[in-house]
Design a protein around this motif. Structure first.
Motif, PDB file in Angstrom:
ATOM      1  N   GLU A 193       6.143  15.750   8.212  1.00  0.00           N
ATOM      2  CA  GLU A 193       5.730  16.865   7.354  1.00  0.00           C
ATOM      3  C   GLU A 193       5.802  16.512   5.867  1.00  0.00           C
ATOM      4  N   PRO A 194       6.895  15.923   5.367  1.00  0.00           N
ATOM      5  CA  PRO A 194       6.882  15.491   3.960  1.00  0.00           C
ATOM      6  C   PRO A 194       5.758  14.499   3.670  1.00  0.00           C
ATOM      7  N   GLN A 195       5.492  13.600   4.618  1.00  0.00           N
ATOM      8  CA  GLN A 195       4.411  12.639   4.425  1.00  0.00           C
ATOM      9  C   GLN A 195       3.070  13.349   4.266  1.00  0.00           C
ATOM     10  N   ARG A 196       2.851  14.380   5.066  1.00  0.00           N
ATOM     11  CA  ARG A 196       1.586  15.114   4.987  1.00  0.00           C
ATOM     12  C   ARG A 196       1.439  15.827   3.639  1.00  0.00           C
ATOM     13  N   ILE A 197       2.538  16.353   3.121  1.00  0.00           N
ATOM     14  CA  ILE A 197       2.475  17.022   1.820  1.00  0.00           C
ATOM     15  C   ILE A 197       2.219  16.008   0.709  1.00  0.00           C
ATOM     16  N   LEU A 198       2.953  14.907   0.737  1.00  0.00           N
ATOM     17  CA  LEU A 198       2.813  13.894  -0.310  1.00  0.00           C
ATOM     18  C   LEU A 198       1.405  13.295  -0.321  1.00  0.00           C
ATOM     19  N   ARG A 199       0.855  13.011   0.855  1.00  0.00           N
ATOM     20  CA  ARG A 199      -0.492  12.414   0.882  1.00  0.00           C
ATOM     21  C   ARG A 199      -1.526  13.425   0.409  1.00  0.00           C
ATOM     22  N   LEU A 200      -1.283  14.719   0.667  1.00  0.00           N
ATOM     23  CA  LEU A 200      -2.222  15.747   0.226  1.00  0.00           C
ATOM     24  C   LEU A 200      -2.203  15.873  -1.294  1.00  0.00           C
ATOM     25  N   GLU A 201      -1.030  15.714  -1.893  1.00  0.00           N
ATOM     26  CA  GLU A 201      -0.940  15.745  -3.358  1.00  0.00           C
ATOM     27  C   GLU A 201      -1.726  14.600  -3.985  1.00  0.00           C
ATOM     28  N   LYS A 202      -1.943  13.525  -3.213  1.00  0.00           N
ATOM     29  CA  LYS A 202      -2.750  12.395  -3.688  1.00  0.00           C
ATOM     30  C   LYS A 202      -4.200  12.482  -3.214  1.00  0.00           C
TER      31      LYS A 202
ATOM     32  N   ILE B  59       0.858  -1.176   0.000  1.00  0.00           N
ATOM     33  CA  ILE B  59       0.000   0.000   0.000  1.00  0.00           C
ATOM     34  C   ILE B  59       0.896   1.229   0.000  1.00  0.00           C
ATOM     35  N   GLY B  60       0.299   2.386  -0.200  1.00  0.00           N
ATOM     36  CA  GLY B  60       1.114   3.592  -0.232  1.00  0.00           C
ATOM     37  C   GLY B  60       0.315   4.821   0.122  1.00  0.00           C
ATOM     38  N   PHE B  61       0.620   5.429   1.248  1.00  0.00           N
ATOM     39  CA  PHE B  61      -0.075   6.640   1.682  1.00  0.00           C
ATOM     40  C   PHE B  61       0.442   7.870   0.954  1.00  0.00           C
ATOM     41  N   VAL B  62       1.671   7.786   0.417  1.00  0.00           N
ATOM     42  CA  VAL B  62       2.302   8.966  -0.169  1.00  0.00           C
ATOM     43  C   VAL B  62       2.305   8.936  -1.694  1.00  0.00           C
ATOM     44  N   GLY B  63       1.638   7.971  -2.302  1.00  0.00           N
ATOM     45  CA  GLY B  63       1.481   7.991  -3.749  1.00  0.00           C
ATOM     46  C   GLY B  63       2.586   7.342  -4.543  1.00  0.00           C
TER      47      GLY B  63
END
Length: 218
Positions: A76-85, A37-41
């Motif tokens: 913080e990077p995780q939050r940005i990456l998941r938001l982009e997805k 699975i992948g939360f960050v895309g």
């Protein structure tokens, strides 16, 4: 995939271990449950194993992946990456009144099942029509609205921002917000209150990054 292949004999090919699949295998000698699975895309895996082996497996992954550029990254990077997805964080983008249909996740609801917890409530939401919907948005300016900020219609609060960050991938401030159903259309213009002024934003219904999910499934 290349790094994980150094730690396990499990067949990690896409045909043998596809997206959303789960397998049990030894990873660096540790019995583990692997979830693709992948939360960050990105193509990725979650490893679940007995906690006493945590430090050992952490060190092993970084050591064996050093030549691949493997390194830790923070929340913080995780939050940005998941938001982009447009991947939601339960409890931040949702609350006790939220439901999967209005949260733009109809794919997770299978009304053809005989029964499941919450089916009658979701049927009611489906039949009565939506009162609000969770959407993505991108700002017209570089301003990043506050989480919890107001979406305004005719000078009155009509929705709320749940997540917002600057996205280096898109070069814009992006976020998610609950809005009235009539604004839950691709390209619809929003007014978001920020520091006493109204900033323009535009609704986006598809992920900002890899909208088809090709990388997740590669």
């Amino acid at each position: 995939r290349e790094l994980l292949a150094r730690l396990t004999d499990l067949d990690l090919s896409n045909d043998a271990f596809s997206y959303l699949d789960a397998k049990r295998a030894q990873v660096a000698g540790i019995p583990s449950l692997l979830l693709r699975i992948g939360f960050v895309g990105e193509l990725g895996y979650e490893l679940h194993f007995p906690s006493p082996y945590g430090e050992y497996l952490w060190d092993t992954v970084l050591e064996r992946g050093a030549d691949l550029g493997a390194r830790p990254f923070g929340l913080e990077p995780q939050r940005i990456l998941r938001l982009e997805k447009l991947h939601i964080i339960v409890g931040q983008d949702t609350d006790s009144e939220s439901n999967a249909l209005e949260a733009n996740m109809p794919w997770i609801v299978k009304f053809d099942k005989e029964d499941f917890v919450g089916k009658r409530s979701l049927e009611h939401v489906r039949d009565r029509g939506f009162r609000e919907q969770l959407v993505g948005f991108e700002m017209a300016s570089d301003a990043v609205p506050a989480e919890g900020g107001q979406v305004v219609i005719d000078g009155r609060p009509a929705g709320r921002v749940t997540s917002a960050r600057w996205s280096g991938q898109t070069g814009r401030a992006i976020g998610m917000a609950w809005v009235p159903p009539e604004l839950a259309e691709e390209g619809a213009e929003l007014a978001i209150r920020l520091d006493g002024r109204l900033e323009r934003a535009f609704v986006r219904l598809r992920p900002f990054f890899d909208p088809e999910g090709v990388r997740l499934r590669s």
